[in-house]
Design an enzyme around this catalytic site. Sequence first.
Site, short mmCIF file in Angstrom:
data_model
loop_
_atom_site.label_atom_id
_atom_site.label_comp_id
_atom_site.label_asym_id
_atom_site.label_seq_id
_atom_site.Cartn_x
_atom_site.Cartn_y
_atom_site.Cartn_z
N ASP A 33 0.88 -1.23 0.00
CA ASP A 33 0.02 -0.07 0.06
C ASP A 33 0.75 1.35 -0.02
O ASP A 33 0.46 2.35 -0.19
CB ASP A 33 -1.08 -0.01 1.05
CG ASP A 33 -1.95 -0.99 1.09
OD1 ASP A 33 -1.96 -1.71 0.18
OD2 ASP A 33 -2.78 -1.29 2.05
N ARG A 70 -5.56 0.36 1.17
CA ARG A 70 -6.68 0.31 2.46
C ARG A 70 -6.99 1.73 2.99
O ARG A 70 -7.99 1.90 2.92
CB ARG A 70 -5.98 -0.28 3.77
CG ARG A 70 -6.88 -0.62 4.73
CD ARG A 70 -5.98 -1.64 5.82
NE ARG A 70 -6.57 -2.84 5.35
CZ ARG A 70 -7.58 -3.58 5.85
NH1 ARG A 70 -8.23 -3.10 6.71
NH2 ARG A 70 -7.74 -4.74 5.51
N HIS A 83 -5.34 -10.66 -4.41
CA HIS A 83 -4.02 -10.96 -4.12
C HIS A 83 -3.11 -11.25 -5.27
O HIS A 83 -1.76 -11.50 -4.73
CB HIS A 83 -3.94 -12.32 -2.96
CG HIS A 83 -4.80 -11.90 -1.78
ND1 HIS A 83 -6.21 -11.88 -1.70
CD2 HIS A 83 -4.23 -11.53 -0.47
CE1 HIS A 83 -6.63 -11.37 -0.43
NE2 HIS A 83 -5.37 -11.24 0.13
O1 F6P Z 1 -1.97 -3.94 3.90
C1 F6P Z 1 -1.78 -4.60 2.72
C2 F6P Z 1 -3.01 -5.30 2.22
O2 F6P Z 1 -2.61 -5.83 1.01
C3 F6P Z 1 -4.37 -4.17 2.08
O3 F6P Z 1 -4.29 -3.54 0.92
C4 F6P Z 1 -5.32 -5.00 2.14
O4 F6P Z 1 -6.66 -4.47 2.26
C5 F6P Z 1 -5.31 -6.27 2.98
O5 F6P Z 1 -3.50 -6.10 2.97
C6 F6P Z 1 -5.54 -7.26 2.65
O6 F6P Z 1 -5.12 -8.50 3.66
P1 F6P Z 1 -5.78 -9.87 3.71
O7 F6P Z 1 -4.80 -10.64 2.80
O8 F6P Z 1 -5.43 -10.29 5.10
O9 F6P Z 1 -7.09 -9.84 3.35
#
Ligand code: F6P
Length: 361
Positions: free
Chosen positions: A141, A185, A284
């Site tokens: 981020d 985020r 992801h």
């Molecule tokens: O903080 C990095 C991040 O990739 C954010 O952009 C995203 O909201 C979050 O992690 C997602 O996390 P998870 O993989 O736990 O859903």
Amino acid sequence: MGQHRIGIVTGGGDCPGLNAVIRAIVKAGDINGYQSVGIHGGLDGLLTPVQASPLTVRDMDGLLIRGGTILGTANSGRFAAKAGAGKTRLVPQKTLEEAKKNLNHLGLSALIIIGGDGSLTTAQQMFEMGFPVVGVPKTIDNDLDATQMTFGFDTAVACAVDALDRLHSTASSHNRVMVLEVMGRYAGWIAAYAGLAGGADVILIPEIKFNFEAIQKKIEEREVQGKHFTIVIVAEGAALDQQLVATDSGSSDREIKLGGIGHEVAARIESLTGKESRCVVLGHLQRGGQPTQWDRQLCTRFGVRAVRMVAKQEFGQMVALLPNGMMGAVPLKEAVNKIRAVDPKGELVMTARALGISFGD
Ligand code: F6P
């Protein structure tokens, strides 16, 4: 007296380059007479039963380019310092004491914590409890104020730009509106950089309040220009009607799970303009795969600097990329809980606006 030992732990969501940082620490540590020990599964690996194993220079083969983290990671659990919608939580004293005891048993004279705002907030709490910690800033981020850039960001932007390039050809073939939802985020850096580099027509970020009339106007303007397709990029943390779109509201040991705004935006655009609109959630994919050359050098510089800080016993600090492009260090206390947001009046946004890119405002 045995060799000095450095513990290495990765925390929070994974991101490309974690392994490159581990490699740099182990290799530079070895040259400086340190033995490295990997803590597995995030900071919870320091709790009984301890999950730790030695890391040798030989183990580092191939890690410069390998995505993910060989140590495993977690963004929830007993060390989570962030919960729900951005709330800070104190790690229980008992948990910290148990970890401290195990750290001493392992003979670690320093612990390098590689993580984002959540893990670094935990790192600060540990430092206050007497842990010899050094932080390394990670997050796709790019939203940590104390460093000009976090590693993982450049790779995530490259992934989003690749997606935009692919969406362009299908959008123009079908005269559609294509919406790409990316991560981000609290800050819209991925959307803003990728939007600029990938030629988006509309960029929606948490820092700029948007409305659908403005988006509709942009799409209709393009129609008049003979451009019958539109590319929209939206950060998952942008607010829709003043509300975050989430799939899960989080809990006492994990943050809110964002996602879904892209589909809402596409549906609203379709009903307003009558143009067929589709959404792709990059998710992801942005966090996986090989780090870019930029991230590899940044990770290597971060790792080497972290070892130097351990040698000089500069604990309670985080490695940072300074505004002059050099490596530096900042106190963890000043680094955490400070989001670096996209400046709505800054050069990045102004450059996009100069091209006619809409921020939906
Ligand atoms: O903080 C990095 C991040 O990739 C954010 O952009 C995203 O909201 C979050 O992690 C997602 O996390 P998870 O993989 O736990 O859903």
